[in-house]
Design an enzyme around this catalytic site. Structure first.
Site, PDB file in Angstrom:
ATOM      1  N   LEU A  33     -20.022  32.827  -7.026  1.00  0.00           N
ATOM      2  CA  LEU A  33     -20.934  33.768  -7.748  1.00  0.00           C
ATOM      3  C   LEU A  33     -18.833  34.390  -7.789  1.00  0.00           C
ATOM      4  CD1 LEU A  33     -22.554  35.943  -5.202  1.00  0.00           C
ATOM      5  CD2 LEU A  33     -23.868  34.292  -7.058  1.00  0.00           C
ATOM      6  N   HIS A  34     -19.349  34.805  -9.563  1.00  0.00           N
ATOM      7  CA  HIS A  34     -18.038  35.592  -9.909  1.00  0.00           C
ATOM      8  C   HIS A  34     -18.707  36.663 -11.113  1.00  0.00           C
ATOM      9  CE1 HIS A  34     -20.192  33.858 -13.688  1.00  0.00           C
ATOM     10  NE2 HIS A  34     -20.252  32.449 -12.739  1.00  0.00           N
ATOM     11  N   GLY A  36     -19.962  37.813 -13.833  1.00  0.00           N
ATOM     12  CA  GLY A  36     -20.571  37.320 -14.106  1.00  0.00           C
ATOM     13  C   GLY A  36     -21.859  37.540 -13.869  1.00  0.00           C
ATOM     14  N   HIS A  37     -22.233  36.881 -12.591  1.00  0.00           N
ATOM     15  CA  HIS A  37     -23.390  37.149 -11.528  1.00  0.00           C
ATOM     16  C   HIS A  37     -23.697  38.405 -10.825  1.00  0.00           C
ATOM     17  CE1 HIS A  37     -22.338  32.824 -10.462  1.00  0.00           C
ATOM     18  NE2 HIS A  37     -23.377  32.661 -10.634  1.00  0.00           N
ATOM     19  N   GLY A 147     -28.324  35.277 -17.312  1.00  0.00           N
ATOM     20  CA  GLY A 147     -26.581  35.229 -18.112  1.00  0.00           C
ATOM     21  C   GLY A 147     -26.895  34.323 -19.359  1.00  0.00           C
ATOM     22  N   GLN A 148     -26.668  34.700 -20.576  1.00  0.00           N
ATOM     23  CA  GLN A 148     -26.594  34.136 -22.040  1.00  0.00           C
ATOM     24  C   GLN A 148     -26.030  32.976 -22.035  1.00  0.00           C
ATOM     25  OE1 GLN A 148     -25.313  37.128 -24.938  1.00  0.00           O
ATOM     26  NE2 GLN A 148     -24.973  34.722 -26.494  1.00  0.00           N
ATOM     27  N   ASP A 150     -25.443  30.662 -20.968  1.00  0.00           N
ATOM     28  CA  ASP A 150     -26.915  29.655 -20.118  1.00  0.00           C
ATOM     29  C   ASP A 150     -28.026  29.497 -20.957  1.00  0.00           C
ATOM     30  OD1 ASP A 150     -25.337  28.095 -18.175  1.00  0.00           O
ATOM     31  OD2 ASP A 150     -25.875  29.541 -16.841  1.00  0.00           O
ATOM     32  N   GLN A 153     -31.445  27.707 -20.843  1.00  0.00           N
ATOM     33  CA  GLN A 153     -32.290  28.283 -19.782  1.00  0.00           C
ATOM     34  C   GLN A 153     -32.615  29.179 -19.805  1.00  0.00           C
ATOM     35  OE1 GLN A 153     -30.889  27.825 -15.465  1.00  0.00           O
ATOM     36  NE2 GLN A 153     -30.185  29.128 -15.643  1.00  0.00           N
ATOM     37  N   SER A 186     -19.511  29.325 -12.912  1.00  0.00           N
ATOM     38  CA  SER A 186     -18.556  28.306 -11.074  1.00  0.00           C
ATOM     39  C   SER A 186     -18.351  27.133 -11.693  1.00  0.00           C
ATOM     40  CB  SER A 186     -20.219  28.153 -10.470  1.00  0.00           C
ATOM     41  OG  SER A 186     -21.023  29.240 -10.030  1.00  0.00           O
TER      42      SER A 186
HETATM   43  O1  PAF Z   1     -28.412  29.283 -13.409  1.00  0.00           O
HETATM   44  C1  PAF Z   1     -28.522  29.043 -12.869  1.00  0.00           C
HETATM   45  O2  PAF Z   1     -27.739  29.477 -11.374  1.00  0.00           O
HETATM   46  C2  PAF Z   1     -29.765  27.893 -11.999  1.00  0.00           C
HETATM   47  O3  PAF Z   1     -29.756  27.172 -13.391  1.00  0.00           O
HETATM   48  C3  PAF Z   1     -30.921  29.419 -11.514  1.00  0.00           C
HETATM   49  C4  PAF Z   1     -31.142  29.883 -12.502  1.00  0.00           C
HETATM   50  C5  PAF Z   1     -30.683  30.139 -10.775  1.00  0.00           C
HETATM   51  C6  PAF Z   1     -31.781  28.393 -10.640  1.00  0.00           C
HETATM   52  O4  PAF Z   1     -31.502  27.608  -9.801  1.00  0.00           O
END
Ligand code: PAF
Length: 283
Positions: A33-34, A36-37, A147-148, A150, A153, A186
């Site tokens: 974690l950083h 951002g999380h 988070g934007q 990604d 995603q 990360s």
């Molecule tokens: O963005 C991430 O860290 C991963 O893709 C997620 C959304 C936790 C799914 O494993």
């Protein structure tokens, strides 16, 4: 912070909290974690949601030649960080808990998963869709935070939630950056000192194009300028640079503000892939 490693125990806990009237905010992560999380956890806490974070390095979203084994695992430090922002619950399952047997189901969304990251990481988004669906079914969040950084995603998760009618609201939070502009990730810890200095080139290129779009609207020209600019920083490979409509991820021909242009850049320094993106007009 309550820590659960078993689905059944977390599900019981959530069930009781829901009966008591709590709304759940969910921050899925793979750990390491950083800030951002933590900004996602803070956003959830800021909405007065009972906040559940998960840490699970999901094997199904890594390709055979990717960094699953060596993906950073820093659980003790992660727990301290989550406690520092008063996260209420951590879900920390094992691989066996999440995948007691290989999953027979495959989720597929070719229109959004086969371009950009999907071209370089076969099966990645199918794995992300699978794990995010499983986590949503376990945590039953009212709101989930991503988070934007990604961006693809985020688009895929939003579409999946719509198509599968998950009763969850998706909140996309701005990218958190280091002082020099590098997007927090990360994987930044894989960079050596020299690469770390070069890495800022992605952010600087995004800013350079964001300024240029005031007088240059041709996407072809903007992308050409971006390549010339970023190459000076010494990236070993540029995987892609594109300007897309941020609602649809479709490539644009012209970067007018009404097209909601977003610039995507993914480039490599040694074996580390760095990705970032930026809206070309303030939203
Ligand atoms: O963005 C991430 O860290 C991963 O893709 C997620 C959304 C936790 C799914 O494993």
């Amino acid at each position: 912070m309550e820590i659960f490693t078993h689905i059944k125990d977390l599900a019981n806990y959530i069930h009781i909290k829901k009966i008591l009237g709590y709304e759940i905010g969910f921050v899925p992560t793979m750990g390491a974690l950083h800030q951002g999380h933590l900004s996602l956890v803070k956003a959830s806490k800021g909405k007065n949601l009972l906040t559940v974070a998960s840490i699970f390095v999901n094997p199904t979203q890594f390709g055979p030649n990717e960094d699953f084994e060596k993906y950073p695992r820093t659980v003790d430090h992660d727990i301290q960080l989550l406690e520092s922002v008063k996260c209420d619950v951590l879900f920390l399952p094992s691989v066996k808990e999440m995948y007691p047997t290989a999953s027979a189901i495959t989720l597929s969304m070719p229109s959004l998963t086969q371009k950009y990251e999907g071209k370089y990481r076969t099966g990645h988004f199918e794995g992300v869709m699978l794990i995010v669906s499983k986590l949503f079914n376990i945590v039953l969040p009212n709101v989930a935070f991503f988070g934007q950084k990604d961006f693809q995603q985020c688009a895929i998760v939003k579409q999946m939630v719509k198509d599968l009618s998950f009763p969850v609201q998706i909140e996309i939070m701005p990218t958190i950056r280091e002082d020099d502009g590098l997007a927090m990730s990360s994987r930044n810890r894989y960079l050596n000192e020299i690469e770390r200095k070069k890495a800022v080139g992605i952010y600087q290129t995004l800013m350079y194009i964001k300024n240029m779009v005031q007088h240059e609207k041709s996407v072809e020209n903007l992308i050409r300028h971006a390549h010339t600019y970023i190459e000076k920083f010494g990236f070993t490979q540029i995987d892609y640079i594109d300007i897309v409509n941020s609602d649809t991820l479709e490539t644009l021909h012209y970067a007018y503000s009404e097209n909601k242009p977003l610039m995507l850049i993914t480039a490599r320094l040694g074996t580390t892939r760095l990705l970032d993106n930026m809206y070309l007009y303030d939203i």
